[in-house]
Motif scaffolding. Structure first.
Motif, short mmCIF file in Angstrom:
data_model
loop_
_atom_site.label_atom_id
_atom_site.label_comp_id
_atom_site.label_asym_id
_atom_site.label_seq_id
_atom_site.Cartn_x
_atom_site.Cartn_y
_atom_site.Cartn_z
N SER A 399 0.84 -1.19 0.00
CA SER A 399 0.00 0.00 0.00
C SER A 399 0.88 1.24 0.00
CB SER A 399 -0.90 0.03 1.24
OG SER A 399 -1.84 -1.02 1.22
N PRO A 400 0.53 2.27 -0.77
CA PRO A 400 1.22 3.56 -0.64
C PRO A 400 1.12 4.08 0.80
CG PRO A 400 -0.13 3.53 -2.62
CD PRO A 400 -0.48 2.29 -1.84
N VAL A 401 2.04 4.95 1.16
CA VAL A 401 2.13 5.40 2.56
C VAL A 401 0.83 6.06 3.01
CG1 VAL A 401 3.34 6.96 4.12
CG2 VAL A 401 4.63 5.65 2.44
N ARG A 402 0.19 6.83 2.13
CA ARG A 402 -1.05 7.50 2.51
C ARG A 402 -2.16 6.51 2.81
NH1 ARG A 402 -2.06 11.46 -2.36
NH2 ARG A 402 -1.12 9.66 -3.44
N ILE A 403 -2.27 5.48 1.98
CA ILE A 403 -3.29 4.45 2.23
C ILE A 403 -2.95 3.67 3.49
CG2 ILE A 403 -4.32 2.34 1.33
CD1 ILE A 403 -4.11 3.42 -1.43
N ALA A 404 -1.67 3.37 3.69
CA ALA A 404 -1.26 2.63 4.88
C ALA A 404 -1.55 3.43 6.15
CB ALA A 404 0.22 2.29 4.80
N ALA A 405 -1.29 4.74 6.10
CA ALA A 405 -1.56 5.58 7.28
C ALA A 405 -3.06 5.67 7.54
CB ALA A 405 -0.98 6.97 7.06
N THR A 406 -3.86 5.77 6.49
CA THR A 406 -5.32 5.82 6.67
C THR A 406 -5.83 4.52 7.26
OG1 THR A 406 -5.47 7.29 4.75
CG2 THR A 406 -7.50 6.26 5.51
N ALA A 407 -5.34 3.39 6.73
CA ALA A 407 -5.73 2.10 7.29
C ALA A 407 -5.28 1.97 8.74
CB ALA A 407 -5.16 0.97 6.45
N GLY A 408 -4.10 2.52 9.06
CA GLY A 408 -3.63 2.48 10.44
C GLY A 408 -4.54 3.23 11.39
N CYS A 409 -5.03 4.38 10.95
CA CYS A 409 -5.96 5.15 11.80
C CYS A 409 -7.26 4.38 12.02
CB CYS A 409 -6.26 6.50 11.15
SG CYS A 409 -4.84 7.62 11.08
N ILE A 410 -7.77 3.75 10.95
CA ILE A 410 -9.00 2.95 11.10
C ILE A 410 -8.75 1.78 12.04
CG2 ILE A 410 -10.62 1.46 9.86
CD1 ILE A 410 -10.27 3.27 7.44
N GLY A 411 -7.61 1.09 11.86
CA GLY A 411 -7.31 -0.03 12.74
C GLY A 411 -7.08 0.38 14.18
N ALA A 412 -6.51 1.55 14.39
CA ALA A 412 -6.29 2.02 15.77
C ALA A 412 -7.61 2.17 16.51
CB ALA A 412 -5.53 3.34 15.75
N VAL A 413 -8.63 2.64 15.81
CA VAL A 413 -9.95 2.81 16.44
C VAL A 413 -10.65 1.47 16.62
CG1 VAL A 413 -12.23 3.87 16.19
CG2 VAL A 413 -10.18 5.15 15.54
N SER A 414 -10.73 0.69 15.53
CA SER A 414 -11.52 -0.54 15.57
C SER A 414 -10.87 -1.61 16.45
CB SER A 414 -11.72 -1.08 14.15
OG SER A 414 -10.47 -1.34 13.53
N ASN A 415 -9.55 -1.76 16.39
CA ASN A 415 -8.92 -2.79 17.21
C ASN A 415 -8.92 -2.41 18.69
OD1 ASN A 415 -7.42 -5.35 17.29
ND2 ASN A 415 -5.73 -4.09 18.02
N THR A 416 -8.75 -1.13 18.99
CA THR A 416 -8.83 -0.70 20.39
C THR A 416 -10.25 -0.92 20.93
OG1 THR A 416 -7.11 0.95 20.00
CG2 THR A 416 -8.44 1.20 21.99
N LEU A 417 -11.25 -0.66 20.09
CA LEU A 417 -12.63 -0.95 20.50
C LEU A 417 -12.81 -2.44 20.80
CD1 LEU A 417 -15.67 -0.25 20.79
CD2 LEU A 417 -15.86 -0.60 18.31
N ARG A 418 -12.27 -3.29 19.94
CA ARG A 418 -12.39 -4.74 20.16
C ARG A 418 -11.75 -5.16 21.48
NH1 ARG A 418 -9.05 -9.27 19.30
NH2 ARG A 418 -7.36 -7.86 18.71
N LEU A 419 -10.52 -4.71 21.72
CA LEU A 419 -9.83 -5.08 22.96
C LEU A 419 -10.52 -4.51 24.19
CD1 LEU A 419 -6.15 -4.61 21.75
CD2 LEU A 419 -7.38 -6.76 22.04
N THR A 420 -11.07 -3.32 24.06
CA THR A 420 -11.77 -2.71 25.19
C THR A 420 -13.04 -3.48 25.52
OG1 THR A 420 -10.91 -0.53 24.59
CG2 THR A 420 -12.84 -0.59 26.04
N LEU A 421 -13.74 -3.97 24.51
CA LEU A 421 -14.94 -4.76 24.76
C LEU A 421 -14.60 -6.07 25.48
CD1 LEU A 421 -16.87 -4.30 21.37
CD2 LEU A 421 -17.40 -3.25 23.59
N VAL A 422 -13.47 -6.66 25.12
CA VAL A 422 -13.07 -7.91 25.78
C VAL A 422 -12.64 -7.66 27.22
CG1 VAL A 422 -11.40 -9.80 25.74
CG2 VAL A 422 -12.41 -8.99 23.60
#
Length: 530
Positions: A399-422
């Protein structure tokens, strides 16, 4: 018709009549089109040319295809006595297939239209995207060209029948291997938008020139950069699993060197499973060597052996696992089952090699020691490590850096939500919950969150949705569970093996379900069955 030497006498005996046919005419050797017979020892099936000479004869095609239309040999092909040399997967020279390069594509022959459509599908399929996206792209190109198509897709091939009026034309396209290239998916999305706007003005040649630009695009990152990305991703992954600084550092070193070896072998055209096994073995051994080095400075460093699992998590087949689930959801059973089989094969090879190395050097997948962090600090570190992990996996997917950074921001929110729910009772003690959400349900909501956030980003930017969603949930794939299941199976601990395996399967199953629900809520084309 009177044959040469044939008698017209009806009373002639049958044997005498047959003798008049000279099947081996002495004059045949003088015919210019007759190929002279050569002794068998003159047929050199293996070329004497060097690899460099053979590569010089090749066309610069990254994907391979076998097309039903006959293709005449060209000077770019290497032949010996009528045999194609090194033709395990023959390359199609698309310009030799096309019959009217300067014709408007919408007015071209059905064969030329089929060539454009199939080459488009080939580039999408070779990028690792799912069957629905490949078929949707081909359908949209066919609609511009005024053709109706029917496509049957698998992991490495597809059969396409184009229908125009009372005429039909079929092609079969096959690839030698599979992989993931999200940058190419992005380029194909831009190509699709271009032709949906101006496609009726383009000639056949212009279509193929645009597709050639995509096909000849080189990887954005070298093997060393991919190794560094894998090290960062796996180091962050280890923290999210519960590891500390020692495990993170050793996993970083192991994954970095392991993925460098794997990427280098793949660039030299080694088989996928050979490169995979070598990369996992190098990663595990490097983890142990790094741990022994730290033991010279940190007294209790050898008590952190359990983090070696994180060093091999760069081989997680996230794209095949997620796209297999999405394909099955859309009833693309052939593609879905093949992708799932491919992903399971990767997991089996990686875990078996990891277990073998662990047994040889005395490593075992024990639980991580508690870090003792406060809920606020733990949450902030989870956000940061989730970003780093998803960003690293995105770079590994080209992935180009811009797409990778955008995906990283999405993953930071969604994965933290998942771990917080557990871990809700620990992270949110004010709620006074008796227990957290089951990991399987939390995975569903994490994937759903990734899908919804990716839709919002897609509305503002031109990034392909799959390039954002899959990397953001790859970090949710339970690689630790899968490895432990295989480890306990190899030591014949059936109870633990079944426990870890069932939990891993349920989590993996809920990830594409969450993405599918998000897609159905936000994409009308996805909801349509035809």
């Amino acid at each position: 018709m009177k044959y040469q030497g044939q008698s017209t006498d009806e009373s002639e005996e049958p044997g005498e009549f047959l003798e008049t046919f000279d099947l081996l005419d002495e004059n045949d050797d003088e015919q210019p089109d007759r190929r002279p017979l050569e002794p068998m020892e003159d047929f050199d099936i293996v070329s004497d040319d060097t690899d460099e000479q053979c590569d010089a004869h090749r066309t610069a095609q990254e994907a391979h295809a076998s097309v039903s239309a006959p293709v005449q040999p060209t000077m770019n092909d290497s032949y010996h006595h009528g045999m194609r040399v090194r033709a395990l997967h023959m390359k199609t020279v698309w310009h030799d297939v096309v019959t009217g390069e300067d014709d408007l594509a919408v007015r071209a022959s059905l064969m030329d239209k089929s060539t454009i459509i199939c080459r488009t599908g080939m580039l999408m399929l070779s990028s690792g995207t799912g069957a629905w996206r490949v078929r949707d792209t081909m359908n949209r190109v066919a609609q511009v060209l005024g053709v109706t198509i029917h496509v049957d897709l698998s992991l490495l091939s597809f059969e396409c029948t184009c229908i125009e009026g009372h005429h039909c034309f079929s092609e079969v396209v096959s690839l030698p291997t599979t992989g993931v290239n999200t940058h190419r998916i992005w380029m194909m999305e831009n190509f699709l938008r271009e032709i949906e706007t101006y496609g009726r003005r383009f000639t056949v040649r212009e279509y193929h020139e645009m597709l050639e630009t995509v096909e000849h695009s080189k990887p954005d990152y070298s093997a060393a950069q991919q190794g560094l990305a894998a090290g960062c991703a796996c180091g962050a992954f280890v923290f999210l699993l519960g590891g500390g600084p020692v495990e993170m550092f050793c996993a970083f070193a192991g994954a970095m060197l392991g993925n460098y070896v794997r990427a280098s072998m793949l660039s030299r055209r080694f088989g996928q499973f050979s490169a995979l096994g070598a990369g996992v073995a190098v990663a595990c051994v490097t983890y142990l060597l790094a741990l022994l080095g730290l033991a010279q400075v940190i007294p209790n460093a050898l008590a952190h052996k359990e983090g070696y699992i994180g060093a091999m998590l760069f081989v997680i087949p996230g794209f095949p696992l997620i796209t297999a689930g999405l394909d099955i959801t859309k009833l693309d059973m052939r593609s879905g089952i093949e992708r799932l089989s491919y992903a399971v094969s990767i997991i089996l090879v990686a875990t078996l090699v990891g277990w073998m190395v662990a047994e040889c050097v005395g490593l075992s997948p024990d639980d991580f020691q508690p870090l003792g962090l406060s809920p606020l600090v733990l949450t902030l570190l989870r956000i940061a490590m989730s970003f780093v992990g998803v960003f690293g996996f995105s770079i590994m997917f080209n992935s180009p850096v811009r797409i990778a950074a955008t995906a990283g921001c999405i993953g930071a929110v969604s994965n933290t939500l998942r771990l917080t729910l557990v871990d809700a009772p620990t992270i949110l003690p004010m709620l006074r919950l008796a227990s957290g959400m089951p990991p399987e349900a939390a995975a569903f909501f994490g994937a759903l969150c990734s899908g919804l956030l990716a839709h919002l980003v897609e509305m503002k930017l031109t990034y392909p949705r799959i390039s954002l969603t899959v990397p953001s949930i790859v970090i949710m794939v339970p690689g630790l569970y899968l490895y432990r299941a295989m480890y306990y199976m190899c030591i014949f601990d059936t109870g633990n093996m079944l426990s870890w395996f069932v939990r891993a399967v349920l989590i993996v199953a809920f990830l594409p379900v969450g993405l599918g629900v998000a897609r159905a809520l936000t994409d009308k084309r996805w909801r349509m069955t035809s």
